[in-house]
Design a protein around this motif. Structure first.
Motif, PDB file in Angstrom:
ATOM      1  N   LEU A  43      46.394  45.613  36.353  1.00  0.00           N
ATOM      2  CA  LEU A  43      45.393  45.545  35.186  1.00  0.00           C
ATOM      3  C   LEU A  43      46.119  45.978  33.964  1.00  0.00           C
ATOM      4  CD1 LEU A  43      42.690  44.937  34.263  1.00  0.00           C
ATOM      5  CD2 LEU A  43      41.856  47.227  35.038  1.00  0.00           C
ATOM      6  N   ARG A  44      46.520  45.193  33.076  1.00  0.00           N
ATOM      7  CA  ARG A  44      47.127  45.584  31.801  1.00  0.00           C
ATOM      8  C   ARG A  44      45.998  46.399  31.035  1.00  0.00           C
ATOM      9  NH1 ARG A  44      51.717  43.939  30.261  1.00  0.00           N
ATOM     10  NH2 ARG A  44      51.635  42.110  31.475  1.00  0.00           N
ATOM     11  N   PHE A  45      46.284  47.586  30.481  1.00  0.00           N
ATOM     12  CA  PHE A  45      45.169  48.497  29.699  1.00  0.00           C
ATOM     13  C   PHE A  45      44.676  47.361  28.620  1.00  0.00           C
ATOM     14  CE2 PHE A  45      44.186  50.904  26.051  1.00  0.00           C
ATOM     15  CZ  PHE A  45      43.150  51.667  26.786  1.00  0.00           C
ATOM     16  N   ASP A  46      43.425  47.355  28.379  1.00  0.00           N
ATOM     17  CA  ASP A  46      42.841  47.106  27.222  1.00  0.00           C
ATOM     18  C   ASP A  46      41.739  47.984  26.792  1.00  0.00           C
ATOM     19  OD1 ASP A  46      40.716  45.625  25.741  1.00  0.00           O
ATOM     20  OD2 ASP A  46      41.971  43.914  26.074  1.00  0.00           O
ATOM     21  N   PRO A  47      41.534  48.292  25.414  1.00  0.00           N
ATOM     22  CA  PRO A  47      40.707  49.326  24.891  1.00  0.00           C
ATOM     23  C   PRO A  47      39.186  48.805  25.696  1.00  0.00           C
ATOM     24  CG  PRO A  47      42.167  48.657  23.224  1.00  0.00           C
ATOM     25  CD  PRO A  47      42.409  47.589  24.354  1.00  0.00           C
ATOM     26  N   MET A  48      38.872  47.664  26.059  1.00  0.00           N
ATOM     27  CA  MET A  48      37.495  47.785  26.440  1.00  0.00           C
ATOM     28  C   MET A  48      37.349  48.403  27.946  1.00  0.00           C
ATOM     29  SD  MET A  48      37.119  43.679  27.787  1.00  0.00           S
ATOM     30  CE  MET A  48      38.306  43.259  29.309  1.00  0.00           C
ATOM     31  N   GLY A  59      33.937  52.403  36.820  1.00  0.00           N
ATOM     32  CA  GLY A  59      33.608  51.257  37.237  1.00  0.00           C
ATOM     33  C   GLY A  59      34.648  49.998  37.202  1.00  0.00           C
ATOM     34  N   VAL A  60      35.706  50.256  35.932  1.00  0.00           N
ATOM     35  CA  VAL A  60      36.457  49.313  36.046  1.00  0.00           C
ATOM     36  C   VAL A  60      37.783  49.671  37.242  1.00  0.00           C
ATOM     37  CG1 VAL A  60      38.714  48.570  34.756  1.00  0.00           C
ATOM     38  CG2 VAL A  60      36.481  49.001  33.833  1.00  0.00           C
ATOM     39  N   VAL A  61      37.776  51.262  37.519  1.00  0.00           N
ATOM     40  CA  VAL A  61      38.808  51.664  38.471  1.00  0.00           C
ATOM     41  C   VAL A  61      38.351  51.013  39.925  1.00  0.00           C
ATOM     42  CG1 VAL A  61      39.794  53.647  39.778  1.00  0.00           C
ATOM     43  CG2 VAL A  61      39.636  53.537  37.172  1.00  0.00           C
ATOM     44  N   GLY A  62      36.991  51.376  40.113  1.00  0.00           N
ATOM     45  CA  GLY A  62      36.368  50.824  41.484  1.00  0.00           C
ATOM     46  C   GLY A  62      36.702  49.026  41.604  1.00  0.00           C
ATOM     47  N   ALA A  63      36.430  48.384  40.408  1.00  0.00           N
ATOM     48  CA  ALA A  63      36.521  46.985  40.467  1.00  0.00           C
ATOM     49  C   ALA A  63      37.792  46.695  40.958  1.00  0.00           C
ATOM     50  CB  ALA A  63      36.166  46.286  39.474  1.00  0.00           C
ATOM     51  N   VAL A  64      38.886  47.266  40.493  1.00  0.00           N
ATOM     52  CA  VAL A  64      40.439  47.147  40.615  1.00  0.00           C
ATOM     53  C   VAL A  64      40.641  47.271  42.352  1.00  0.00           C
ATOM     54  CG1 VAL A  64      42.558  48.100  40.181  1.00  0.00           C
ATOM     55  CG2 VAL A  64      41.305  47.579  38.405  1.00  0.00           C
ATOM     56  N   LEU A  65      40.045  48.385  42.758  1.00  0.00           N
ATOM     57  CA  LEU A  65      40.168  48.573  44.091  1.00  0.00           C
ATOM     58  C   LEU A  65      39.437  47.560  44.871  1.00  0.00           C
ATOM     59  CD1 LEU A  65      39.558  52.574  43.997  1.00  0.00           C
ATOM     60  CD2 LEU A  65      41.614  51.405  44.762  1.00  0.00           C
TER      61      LEU A  65
END
Length: 147
Positions: A43-48, A59-65
């Motif tokens: 997941l390339r970092f994005d300000p969103m 939540g984004v970290v959880g989605a990545v997992l």
């Protein structure tokens, strides 16, 4: 989903194809990478993706997992010559946030702990910088397999 979900996942490159049919994966910007027989999510970092200033939203970290675990299940099925018509359905997800996920690229991979005919247990790890360093989060996930 098509049976050739991973057919364009080349040895050296990145495959967007395996995530093309998942709108949330496309929205966040996930990509899959292959190294030998292993796949990982990038997941390339994005300000969103920011939650608290200077950190990824949990939540984004959880989605990545979750997506790393799903990709691992689908990749192993593909390697075994099995067809998965629909995405594995999450039954449970437990995330351990180990340290803050800074505003740089995030990576994740997973291993199948146990897989039965209908339920699979997966362990996923997310990291930044180097995989050998302390991970930012780990998760235990269970999926219902629908063949």
């Amino acid at each position: 989903m098509t049976p050739d979900l991973f057919s364009r996942l080349s040895e050296s490159g990145v495959a967007e194809c395996a995530l093309d049919n998942i709108p949330y994966a496309e929205f966040l910007g996930f990509s899959l990478r292959r190294k030998g027989n292993d796949v990982s999510l990038h997941l390339r970092f994005d300000p969103m993706h920011v939650g608290s200033p200077g950190r990824f939203h949990g939540g984004v970290v959880g989605a990545v997992l979750e997506f790393a675990a799903m990709a691992e299940l689908m990749w192993r099925a593909y390697q075994a010559g099995n067809t998965i018509e629909t995405l594995p359905k999450p039954i449970s997800l437990t995330v351990d946030y180990l340290r803050e996920a800074r505003c740089i690229d995030l990576y994740a991979s997973a291993i199948i702990v146990r897989q039965g005919r209908r339920v699979a247990s997966i362990r996923a790890t997310a990291w930044q910088d180097e995989e050998q360093k302390l991970p930012v989060a780990e998760a235990q996930l269970h999926f219902l397999m629908r063949h």
